[in-house]
Design an enzyme around this catalytic site. Structure first.
Site, PDB file in Angstrom:
ATOM      1  N   TYR A 240     -29.625  37.046 -87.938  1.00 59.14           N
ATOM      2  CA  TYR A 240     -30.427  37.990 -87.081  1.00 59.14           C
ATOM      3  C   TYR A 240     -29.713  39.243 -86.659  1.00 59.14           C
ATOM      4  O   TYR A 240     -30.533  40.181 -86.440  1.00 59.14           O
ATOM      5  CB  TYR A 240     -31.314  37.063 -85.947  1.00 59.14           C
ATOM      6  CG  TYR A 240     -30.499  36.869 -84.760  1.00 59.14           C
ATOM      7  CD1 TYR A 240     -29.979  37.446 -84.028  1.00 59.14           C
ATOM      8  CD2 TYR A 240     -30.502  35.232 -84.814  1.00 59.14           C
ATOM      9  CE1 TYR A 240     -29.560  37.115 -82.978  1.00 59.14           C
ATOM     10  CE2 TYR A 240     -29.428  34.901 -83.693  1.00 59.14           C
ATOM     11  CZ  TYR A 240     -29.020  35.905 -82.831  1.00 59.14           C
ATOM     12  OH  TYR A 240     -28.234  35.331 -81.696  1.00 59.14           O
ATOM     13  N   GLU A 241     -28.482  39.253 -86.708  1.00 59.29           N
ATOM     14  CA  GLU A 241     -27.856  40.467 -86.324  1.00 59.29           C
ATOM     15  C   GLU A 241     -28.000  41.531 -87.555  1.00 59.29           C
ATOM     16  O   GLU A 241     -27.488  42.494 -87.424  1.00 59.29           O
ATOM     17  CB  GLU A 241     -26.532  40.194 -85.749  1.00 59.29           C
ATOM     18  CG  GLU A 241     -26.375  39.583 -84.687  1.00 59.29           C
ATOM     19  CD  GLU A 241     -24.963  38.999 -84.150  1.00 59.29           C
ATOM     20  OE1 GLU A 241     -24.565  39.919 -83.589  1.00 59.29           O
ATOM     21  OE2 GLU A 241     -24.530  37.798 -84.521  1.00 59.29           O
TER      22      GLU A 241
ATOM     23  N   ASN B  18     -32.817  23.741 -73.951  1.00 59.64           N
ATOM     24  CA  ASN B  18     -34.042  23.694 -73.793  1.00 59.64           C
ATOM     25  C   ASN B  18     -34.978  22.677 -74.765  1.00 59.64           C
ATOM     26  O   ASN B  18     -34.335  22.333 -75.725  1.00 59.64           O
ATOM     27  CB  ASN B  18     -34.625  24.999 -73.974  1.00 59.64           C
ATOM     28  CG  ASN B  18     -34.670  25.502 -75.595  1.00 59.64           C
ATOM     29  OD1 ASN B  18     -33.385  25.911 -75.777  1.00 59.64           O
ATOM     30  ND2 ASN B  18     -35.418  25.474 -76.257  1.00 59.64           N
TER      31      ASN B  18
ATOM     32  N   HIS C 213     -24.404  35.847 -86.452  1.00 62.72           N
ATOM     33  CA  HIS C 213     -25.843  35.324 -86.975  1.00 62.72           C
ATOM     34  C   HIS C 213     -26.675  36.220 -87.930  1.00 62.72           C
ATOM     35  O   HIS C 213     -26.547  37.352 -88.118  1.00 62.72           O
ATOM     36  CB  HIS C 213     -26.798  35.215 -85.749  1.00 62.72           C
ATOM     37  CG  HIS C 213     -26.187  34.496 -84.432  1.00 62.72           C
ATOM     38  ND1 HIS C 213     -25.408  35.233 -83.677  1.00 62.72           N
ATOM     39  CD2 HIS C 213     -26.291  33.131 -83.895  1.00 62.72           C
ATOM     40  CE1 HIS C 213     -24.875  34.502 -82.624  1.00 62.72           C
ATOM     41  NE2 HIS C 213     -25.536  33.277 -83.083  1.00 62.72           N
TER      42      HIS C 213
ATOM     43  N   SER D  92     -23.479  30.183 -77.694  1.00 66.92           N
ATOM     44  CA  SER D  92     -23.970  31.036 -76.702  1.00 66.92           C
ATOM     45  C   SER D  92     -23.538  30.238 -75.260  1.00 66.92           C
ATOM     46  O   SER D  92     -24.180  29.079 -75.137  1.00 66.92           O
ATOM     47  CB  SER D  92     -25.478  31.076 -76.799  1.00 66.92           C
ATOM     48  OG  SER D  92     -25.881  31.875 -77.908  1.00 66.92           O
TER      49      SER D  92
ATOM     50  N   HIS E 264     -33.502  33.165 -74.004  1.00 65.10           N
ATOM     51  CA  HIS E 264     -32.103  33.079 -73.857  1.00 65.10           C
ATOM     52  C   HIS E 264     -31.534  33.019 -72.734  1.00 65.10           C
ATOM     53  O   HIS E 264     -30.382  32.144 -72.439  1.00 65.10           O
ATOM     54  CB  HIS E 264     -31.803  34.478 -74.523  1.00 65.10           C
ATOM     55  CG  HIS E 264     -30.259  34.438 -74.958  1.00 65.10           C
ATOM     56  ND1 HIS E 264     -29.775  33.633 -76.113  1.00 65.10           N
ATOM     57  CD2 HIS E 264     -29.258  35.614 -74.555  1.00 65.10           C
ATOM     58  CE1 HIS E 264     -28.476  34.009 -76.007  1.00 65.10           C
ATOM     59  NE2 HIS E 264     -28.126  34.992 -75.240  1.00 65.10           N
TER      60      HIS E 264
ATOM     61  N   MET F 262     -29.964  28.585 -84.374  1.00 67.64           N
ATOM     62  CA  MET F 262     -29.828  29.734 -85.458  1.00 67.64           C
ATOM     63  C   MET F 262     -28.576  29.920 -86.018  1.00 67.64           C
ATOM     64  O   MET F 262     -28.117  31.261 -86.521  1.00 67.64           O
ATOM     65  CB  MET F 262     -30.316  30.913 -84.865  1.00 67.64           C
ATOM     66  CG  MET F 262     -31.686  30.811 -84.173  1.00 67.64           C
ATOM     67  SD  MET F 262     -32.153  32.411 -82.872  1.00 67.64           S
ATOM     68  CE  MET F 262     -33.648  31.616 -82.321  1.00 67.64           C
ATOM     69  N   SER F 263     -27.573  28.900 -85.801  1.00 69.75           N
ATOM     70  CA  SER F 263     -26.179  29.058 -86.419  1.00 69.75           C
ATOM     71  C   SER F 263     -25.505  28.095 -87.023  1.00 69.75           C
ATOM     72  O   SER F 263     -26.236  26.998 -87.294  1.00 69.75           O
ATOM     73  CB  SER F 263     -25.429  29.521 -84.925  1.00 69.75           C
ATOM     74  OG  SER F 263     -25.174  28.291 -84.146  1.00 69.75           O
TER      75      SER F 263
ATOM     76  N   ALA G 237     -25.797  26.320 -79.033  1.00 62.97           N
ATOM     77  CA  ALA G 237     -26.785  25.882 -78.143  1.00 62.97           C
ATOM     78  C   ALA G 237     -28.134  25.642 -78.923  1.00 62.97           C
ATOM     79  O   ALA G 237     -28.414  26.466 -79.806  1.00 62.97           O
ATOM     80  CB  ALA G 237     -27.181  27.368 -76.876  1.00 62.97           C
TER      81      ALA G 237
ATOM     82  N   HIS H 254     -21.869  36.215 -75.807  1.00 63.22           N
ATOM     83  CA  HIS H 254     -20.801  36.304 -76.941  1.00 63.22           C
ATOM     84  C   HIS H 254     -19.932  37.310 -76.725  1.00 63.22           C
ATOM     85  O   HIS H 254     -20.054  38.396 -76.860  1.00 63.22           O
ATOM     86  CB  HIS H 254     -21.257  36.268 -78.312  1.00 63.22           C
ATOM     87  CG  HIS H 254     -22.062  35.148 -78.519  1.00 63.22           C
ATOM     88  ND1 HIS H 254     -21.737  34.475 -79.686  1.00 63.22           N
ATOM     89  CD2 HIS H 254     -23.498  34.710 -78.116  1.00 63.22           C
ATOM     90  CE1 HIS H 254     -22.669  33.652 -79.829  1.00 63.22           C
ATOM     91  NE2 HIS H 254     -23.579  33.576 -78.830  1.00 63.22           N
TER      92      HIS H 254
END
Length: 296
Positions: A95-96, A250, A93, A40, A264, A226-227, A123, A71
């Site tokens: 979650y997609e 973060n 990902h 990201s 995000h 998440m990746s 990220a 992306h």
């Protein structure tokens, strides 16, 4: 019963992956030995490739499509510091809604088009309280939380043409490449914001609760995202060298009286802030990569 279970799994066969590889190779003269995956806000890596040839994911047979803001959703072939490269400008990902086998298909396609070394960026939230926003963390190991529940990209029939049934993961992240990153960072004057640690992957798309962050930190995770882990598992299984970096975008919220919240937008903004230095680090590393005979 077993056949029914296997047929319900969503995975692409060796032949499917080969068809995708052949489609790409028939449309570009670049024969990449390095594959780069942009996280990201870090898609700028693809933009520094010379003589780029761009393929939208939507045009590539069997490829899923990126649905995440930040992306670009395209595969870029070209040269970086004289090395033939292919760059994923955006990844996929869990979650997609894609299966874990589908989101890692590009790694197998990388293998079949000749990639020897995979460099992945992401990220991530900083769990280690000594990390600062904007730090770059070399991933030395990972914790695969979805894997604890049986969500693993190697689930299903194993094709020995890719790799062995039970691959070791203790050496998933190439130690020589980690040392190269430290050497390059020192030369570039980046050592003051370069870290090295353990990355933990979760399914997303929610950012973590305070209790979850505390638990992950107690387990030894320095950053969370998440990746990346699923891609590394498949790339390492296929005998490609793996190197991965997390940009700490973060600091994970660890206290209940904190007013901070992850977003995000913050992730993308930090990516823009540190992008140039991360690109310099990766491109200098690529220039010094040597042939990887173990990938054959």
């Amino acid at each position: 019963m077993l056949e029914q279970k296997m047929s319900s799994l969503s995975f692409d066969s060796y032949e499917d992956c080969q068809a995708t590889a052949d489609w790409l190779l028939s449309r570009t003269k670049v024969r990449p030995t390095v594959g780069i995956v942009c996280g990201s806000g870090l898609g700028g890596l693809a933009e520094i490739l010379k003589d780029p040839e761009v393929f939208k994911y939507s045009d590539i047979p069997n490829f899923p499509q990126s649905t995440v803001h930040g992306h670009a959703g395209q595969l870029v072939f070209g040269t970086l510091k004289g090395k033939p490269c292919v760059c994923m400008q955006g990844r996929f990902h869990l979650y997609e809604g894609y299966s874990i086998q589908k989101i890692t298909l590009p790694m197998r396609v990388f293998k079949l088009i000749g990639v020897e070394t995979v460099i992945l960026t992401n990220a991530a939230g900083g769990l280690n309280q000594n990390y600062n926003v904007g730090d770059i963390m070399i991933i030395k190991d990972h914790i695969n939380m979805p894997g604890f529940a049986g969500v693993n990209p190697l689930t299903g029939p194993n094709d020995e043409r890719f790799g062995v049934r039970f691959p070791s993961m203790s050496d998933a992240y190439d130690r020589k490449l980690q040392q190269l990153a430290h050497d390059v960072a020192s030369e570039l004057g980046y050592s003051n914001f370069l870290q090295e640690g353990v990355y933990c992957v979760l399914g997303g798309p929610c950012f973590e609760t305070i209790a979850e962050c505390r638990m992950l930190r107690s387990l030894g995770a320095d950053a969370v995202g998440m990746s990346t882990v699923h891609e590394v598992i498949v790339a390492h299984h296929a005998r490609m060298r793996c190197f991965a970096l997390s940009l700490i975008t973060n600091k994970s919220v660890m206290e209940y009286d904190s007013q901070e919240k992850a977003s995000h937008e913050e992730v993308l903004e930090t990516g823009r802030m540190r992008a140039e230095k991360l690109e310099k680090l990766v491109s200098t590393m690529v220039a010094r990569l040597e042939h990887n005979p173990s990938s054959q």
